[in-house]
Scaffold this motif. Sequence first.
Motif, PDB file in Angstrom:
ATOM      1  N   TYR A 223       0.842  -1.203   0.000  1.00 45.41           N
ATOM      2  CA  TYR A 223       0.000   0.000   0.000  1.00 45.41           C
ATOM      3  C   TYR A 223       0.876   1.252   0.000  1.00 45.41           C
TER       4      TYR A 223
ATOM      5  N   ASP B 247      -9.266   3.374   1.488  1.00 49.42           N
ATOM      6  CA  ASP B 247      -9.225   3.610   0.042  1.00 49.42           C
ATOM      7  C   ASP B 247      -8.684   2.408  -0.729  1.00 49.42           C
ATOM      8  N   ILE B 248      -8.461   1.279  -0.031  1.00 50.67           N
ATOM      9  CA  ILE B 248      -8.112   0.041  -0.726  1.00 50.67           C
ATOM     10  C   ILE B 248      -9.334  -0.456  -1.503  1.00 50.67           C
ATOM     11  N   ARG B 249      -9.087  -0.898  -2.745  1.00 53.07           N
ATOM     12  CA  ARG B 249     -10.147  -1.518  -3.551  1.00 53.07           C
ATOM     13  C   ARG B 249     -10.016  -3.033  -3.384  1.00 53.07           C
TER      14      ARG B 249
ATOM     15  N   ARG C 193      -3.248  -0.275  -4.647  1.00 50.34           N
ATOM     16  CA  ARG C 193      -4.568  -0.070  -4.053  1.00 50.34           C
ATOM     17  C   ARG C 193      -5.532  -1.237  -4.301  1.00 50.34           C
TER      18      ARG C 193
END
Length: 220
Positions: A38, A63-65, A43
């Motif tokens: 990260y 905000d990690i997908r 992401r």
Amino acid sequence: MPVNSEFYKNIVEELKTKNVTLVAVSKTKPAEEILELYKLGQRDFGENYVQELSEKYEQLPKDIRWHFIGHLQSNKVKYIAPFVSLIHGVDSKKLLTEINKQGEKLNRVIDCLLQVHIAREETKFGLDENELHELLTTNYTNLTHVRIRGLMGMASFTDDMEKVRHEFKSLKLLFDKYSLAFHNSPFTILSLGMSADYKIAIEEGSNMVRIGSLLFGKRS
């Protein structure tokens, strides 16, 4: 084992020139290792197990997908529906209907890929060509809280890379057929290729690869 940051930096540059999305497959890996990637800018992360994904979602930056890339049971959709970015392995109308139901409850449209059975192995999940055609042409238009973004496939577990290439080619043909039919839709993702075969997948038209062991090392 530390994250292979050198490989990560190199592959990110390589994929950027080819417009290919990297999904870092982080299943069984601790949150600290995910954070390492990260911090390097990654992401998109992929997980195979609902409970593990839910726990990591709570622990890690929002905000990690998150991509769910394993075989998803209908009764577990509700646990990941609030936050999952893309569900890769939709292999039945029943599962798609349940994802839609959970999306409706949350007033959220959930992005999905349809998994097509391209491997010559009984253990792999997925739709056959007839089931895919039926689902795309008649069966899902009333499901307003799912969005089918494209197709996903897994090649046979084999050292025969020509066999793998043939399987990838077959899915690319199907992808082209339906992306032409749905040219005004967001049907744009072809998720093919993992650590052992991602280069062949990209050569055959994949625009999303799922890589784990080359980034994180072998799973314990």
